[in-house]
Write a protein that holds these residues in place. Structure first.
Motif, PDB file in Angstrom:
ATOM      1  N   VAL A 176     -24.137  72.259 -90.406  1.00 15.12           N
ATOM      2  CA  VAL A 176     -22.800  72.297 -90.994  1.00 15.12           C
ATOM      3  C   VAL A 176     -21.895  71.413 -90.139  1.00 15.12           C
ATOM      4  O   VAL A 176     -21.911  71.503 -88.908  1.00 15.12           O
ATOM      5  CB  VAL A 176     -22.261  73.736 -91.041  1.00 15.12           C
ATOM      6  CG1 VAL A 176     -20.792  73.756 -91.466  1.00 15.12           C
ATOM      7  CG2 VAL A 176     -23.093  74.587 -91.988  1.00 15.12           C
ATOM      8  N   ASP A 177     -21.124  70.562 -90.788  1.00 10.36           N
ATOM      9  CA  ASP A 177     -20.206  69.670 -90.074  1.00 10.36           C
ATOM     10  C   ASP A 177     -18.955  70.456 -89.698  1.00 10.36           C
ATOM     11  O   ASP A 177     -18.161  70.824 -90.566  1.00 10.36           O
ATOM     12  CB  ASP A 177     -19.838  68.486 -90.969  1.00 10.36           C
ATOM     13  CG  ASP A 177     -19.029  67.422 -90.237  1.00 10.36           C
ATOM     14  OD1 ASP A 177     -18.442  67.738 -89.186  1.00 10.36           O
ATOM     15  OD2 ASP A 177     -18.977  66.279 -90.731  1.00 10.36           O
ATOM     16  N   PRO A 178     -18.744  70.738 -88.405  1.00  9.71           N
ATOM     17  CA  PRO A 178     -17.586  71.552 -88.014  1.00  9.71           C
ATOM     18  C   PRO A 178     -16.255  70.867 -88.271  1.00  9.71           C
ATOM     19  O   PRO A 178     -15.220  71.530 -88.290  1.00  9.71           O
ATOM     20  CB  PRO A 178     -17.816  71.799 -86.522  1.00  9.71           C
ATOM     21  CG  PRO A 178     -18.671  70.672 -86.073  1.00  9.71           C
ATOM     22  CD  PRO A 178     -19.544  70.326 -87.241  1.00  9.71           C
ATOM     23  N   ALA A 179     -16.281  69.545 -88.470  1.00  7.24           N
ATOM     24  CA  ALA A 179     -15.035  68.845 -88.785  1.00  7.24           C
ATOM     25  C   ALA A 179     -14.629  69.046 -90.238  1.00  7.24           C
ATOM     26  O   ALA A 179     -13.472  68.845 -90.600  1.00  7.24           O
ATOM     27  CB  ALA A 179     -15.187  67.353 -88.493  1.00  7.24           C
ATOM     28  N   ARG A 180     -15.582  69.460 -91.075  1.00 12.23           N
ATOM     29  CA  ARG A 180     -15.292  69.652 -92.500  1.00 12.23           C
ATOM     30  C   ARG A 180     -15.189  71.128 -92.886  1.00 12.23           C
ATOM     31  O   ARG A 180     -14.584  71.456 -93.899  1.00 12.23           O
ATOM     32  CB  ARG A 180     -16.377  68.978 -93.347  1.00 12.23           C
ATOM     33  CG  ARG A 180     -16.380  67.459 -93.223  1.00 12.23           C
ATOM     34  CD  ARG A 180     -17.448  66.846 -94.106  1.00 12.23           C
ATOM     35  NE  ARG A 180     -17.405  65.388 -94.050  1.00 12.23           N
ATOM     36  CZ  ARG A 180     -16.661  64.633 -94.838  1.00 12.23           C
ATOM     37  NH1 ARG A 180     -15.881  65.201 -95.756  1.00 12.23           N
ATOM     38  NH2 ARG A 180     -16.677  63.328 -94.724  1.00 12.23           N
ATOM     39  N   TRP A 181     -15.786  72.011 -92.086  1.00  9.77           N
ATOM     40  CA  TRP A 181     -15.804  73.426 -92.436  1.00  9.77           C
ATOM     41  C   TRP A 181     -14.725  74.171 -91.669  1.00  9.77           C
ATOM     42  O   TRP A 181     -14.665  74.128 -90.440  1.00  9.77           O
ATOM     43  CB  TRP A 181     -17.169  74.031 -92.120  1.00  9.77           C
ATOM     44  CG  TRP A 181     -17.193  75.536 -92.082  1.00  9.77           C
ATOM     45  CD1 TRP A 181     -17.645  76.314 -91.061  1.00  9.77           C
ATOM     46  CD2 TRP A 181     -16.748  76.445 -93.095  1.00  9.77           C
ATOM     47  NE1 TRP A 181     -17.506  77.641 -91.367  1.00  9.77           N
ATOM     48  CE2 TRP A 181     -16.958  77.755 -92.624  1.00  9.77           C
ATOM     49  CE3 TRP A 181     -16.189  76.272 -94.361  1.00  9.77           C
ATOM     50  CZ2 TRP A 181     -16.639  78.875 -93.363  1.00  9.77           C
ATOM     51  CZ3 TRP A 181     -15.857  77.396 -95.108  1.00  9.77           C
ATOM     52  CH2 TRP A 181     -16.088  78.680 -94.600  1.00  9.77           C
ATOM     53  N   SER A 182     -13.872  74.860 -92.412  1.00 13.37           N
ATOM     54  CA  SER A 182     -12.842  75.691 -91.797  1.00 13.37           C
ATOM     55  C   SER A 182     -12.938  77.092 -92.391  1.00 13.37           C
ATOM     56  O   SER A 182     -12.684  77.278 -93.584  1.00 13.37           O
ATOM     57  CB  SER A 182     -11.440  75.114 -92.066  1.00 13.37           C
ATOM     58  OG  SER A 182     -10.432  75.959 -91.526  1.00 13.37           O
ATOM     59  N   PRO A 183     -13.344  78.082 -91.615  1.00 11.09           N
ATOM     60  CA  PRO A 183     -13.382  79.444 -92.132  1.00 11.09           C
ATOM     61  C   PRO A 183     -11.985  80.019 -92.294  1.00 11.09           C
ATOM     62  O   PRO A 183     -11.025  79.538 -91.684  1.00 11.09           O
ATOM     63  CB  PRO A 183     -14.163  80.207 -91.058  1.00 11.09           C
ATOM     64  CG  PRO A 183     -13.889  79.445 -89.803  1.00 11.09           C
ATOM     65  CD  PRO A 183     -13.768  78.002 -90.209  1.00 11.09           C
ATOM     66  N   LEU A 184     -11.877  81.028 -93.121  1.00 13.83           N
ATOM     67  CA  LEU A 184     -10.640  81.796 -93.246  1.00 13.83           C
ATOM     68  C   LEU A 184     -10.625  82.816 -92.111  1.00 13.83           C
ATOM     69  O   LEU A 184     -11.552  83.617 -91.977  1.00 13.83           O
ATOM     70  CB  LEU A 184     -10.585  82.488 -94.603  1.00 13.83           C
ATOM     71  CG  LEU A 184      -9.396  83.413 -94.863  1.00 13.83           C
ATOM     72  CD1 LEU A 184      -8.080  82.659 -94.810  1.00 13.83           C
ATOM     73  CD2 LEU A 184      -9.556  84.112 -96.221  1.00 13.83           C
ATOM     74  N   ILE A 185      -9.598  82.771 -91.281  1.00 15.53           N
ATOM     75  CA  ILE A 185      -9.506  83.641 -90.106  1.00 15.53           C
ATOM     76  C   ILE A 185      -8.490  84.756 -90.354  1.00 15.53           C
ATOM     77  O   ILE A 185      -7.391  84.516 -90.858  1.00 15.53           O
ATOM     78  CB  ILE A 185      -9.086  82.827 -88.861  1.00 15.53           C
ATOM     79  CG1 ILE A 185     -10.103  81.716 -88.576  1.00 15.53           C
ATOM     80  CG2 ILE A 185      -8.929  83.736 -87.649  1.00 15.53           C
ATOM     81  CD1 ILE A 185     -11.476  82.208 -88.217  1.00 15.53           C
ATOM     82  N   GLY A 193      -6.200  79.308 -91.145  1.00 20.48           N
ATOM     83  CA  GLY A 193      -7.332  78.405 -91.090  1.00 20.48           C
ATOM     84  C   GLY A 193      -7.467  77.895 -89.670  1.00 20.48           C
ATOM     85  O   GLY A 193      -6.780  78.352 -88.756  1.00 20.48           O
ATOM     86  N   LEU A 194      -8.361  76.926 -89.472  1.00 25.19           N
ATOM     87  CA  LEU A 194      -8.526  76.334 -88.148  1.00 25.19           C
ATOM     88  C   LEU A 194      -7.544  75.193 -87.935  1.00 25.19           C
ATOM     89  O   LEU A 194      -7.122  74.543 -88.889  1.00 25.19           O
ATOM     90  CB  LEU A 194      -9.944  75.797 -87.977  1.00 25.19           C
ATOM     91  CG  LEU A 194     -11.089  76.807 -87.936  1.00 25.19           C
ATOM     92  CD1 LEU A 194     -12.404  76.075 -87.666  1.00 25.19           C
ATOM     93  CD2 LEU A 194     -10.855  77.874 -86.875  1.00 25.19           C
ATOM     94  N   GLY A 195      -7.212  74.916 -86.678  1.00 26.11           N
ATOM     95  CA  GLY A 195      -6.426  73.752 -86.321  1.00 26.11           C
ATOM     96  C   GLY A 195      -7.336  72.572 -86.027  1.00 26.11           C
ATOM     97  O   GLY A 195      -8.552  72.638 -86.230  1.00 26.11           O
ATOM     98  N   PRO A 196      -6.783  71.477 -85.515  1.00 28.84           N
ATOM     99  CA  PRO A 196      -7.584  70.299 -85.186  1.00 28.84           C
ATOM    100  C   PRO A 196      -8.617  70.610 -84.098  1.00 28.84           C
ATOM    101  O   PRO A 196      -8.426  71.500 -83.272  1.00 28.84           O
ATOM    102  CB  PRO A 196      -6.546  69.286 -84.682  1.00 28.84           C
ATOM    103  CG  PRO A 196      -5.239  69.773 -85.196  1.00 28.84           C
ATOM    104  CD  PRO A 196      -5.343  71.267 -85.260  1.00 28.84           C
ATOM    105  N   GLU A 197      -9.689  69.853 -84.096  1.00 30.63           N
ATOM    106  CA  GLU A 197     -10.712  70.003 -83.076  1.00 30.63           C
ATOM    107  C   GLU A 197     -10.140  69.669 -81.703  1.00 30.63           C
ATOM    108  O   GLU A 197      -9.410  68.698 -81.535  1.00 30.63           O
ATOM    109  CB  GLU A 197     -11.896  69.075 -83.364  1.00 30.63           C
ATOM    110  CG  GLU A 197     -13.005  69.179 -82.330  1.00 30.63           C
ATOM    111  CD  GLU A 197     -14.151  68.214 -82.580  1.00 30.63           C
ATOM    112  OE1 GLU A 197     -14.965  68.013 -81.667  1.00 30.63           O
ATOM    113  OE2 GLU A 197     -14.215  67.648 -83.699  1.00 30.63           O
TER     114      GLU A 197
END
Length: 210
Positions: A176-185, A193-197
């Protein structure tokens, strides 16, 4: 000049009512006794290898189902799905409504429809996947037990198959590309969602995005 360490030492003692300090939201698909689907949001889940550990209320329909029928799907919604998650939040598939939920929750047998979500057949288990969720984990509960306080059940689920939106997969890999996947937190009962890497672990097998 005050050092960062000294500044961080000035903490306040608090007693929060809950300790949801930022965990992914899961939509848990299980099978009711009559073969219909139950879909429930939850936010106490963590993964280790191919095992996902879940914490569920001991009196909920999901707990009842998993004690009798260990198959499940762990669906991971994206940040934009939070309204659907919230539509599910005050619903229970348990009839009658458990005493501790009365006045706050209402019985709803058609959870997918109530949330505005679509069921998809799973490959290896009986409960349905959630079509809208970018990642879906078919699993089987290997162990279901009550916690020490008797308020929750702890489920150790073995993941059997992973379904991922192809837009989230690094081409030519199983990652899974972590730059494209953002889980609902779920962070202290608010959705994020997630912020920038910020960086990458030395064990990462995927690229860093700059």
């Amino acid at each position: 000049m005050e050092t960062p360490v000294a500044a961080a030492a000035e903490h306040q003692v608090i007693t929060p009512s809950i300790l949801y300090f930022g965990t992914p939201v899961v939509l848990l698909s299980t099978e009711n006794e009559d073969g219909t689907a139950n879909l429930a949001p939850m936010s106490s889940a963590w993964a280790l290898g191919q095992t996902v550990v879940l914490g569920l209320g001991v009196h909920g329909q999901s707990a009842r189902n998993l004690r009798a029928r260990p198959e499940l799907v762990i669906n991971l919604p994206a940040p934009e799905h939070w309204p659907a998650v919230e539509r599910l939040a005050p619903l229970t598939g348990h009839d009658p409504v458990p005493a501790h939920k009365q006045g706050t929750f209402r019985y709803e047998p058609a959870k997918f429809e109530a949330a505005g979500l679509r069921p998809l057949p799973a490959d290896l288990v009986r409960p349905a996947r959630v079509a809208e969720c970018p990642i879906q984990l078919e699993a089987r509960a290997a162990d279901v037990r009550t916690d020490t306080a008797g308020a929750f059940i702890i489920v150790e689920a073995t993941v059997l198959r992973v379904h991922a939106d192809p837009r989230l997969v690094v081409p030519g890999t199983q990652h899974v590309d972590p730059a494209r996947w953002s889980p609902l937190i779920y962070n202290f009962r608010h959705y994020f969602g997630l912020g920038p890497e910020l960086g990458r672990s030395f064990r990462s097998e995927t690229r860093t995005v700059r």
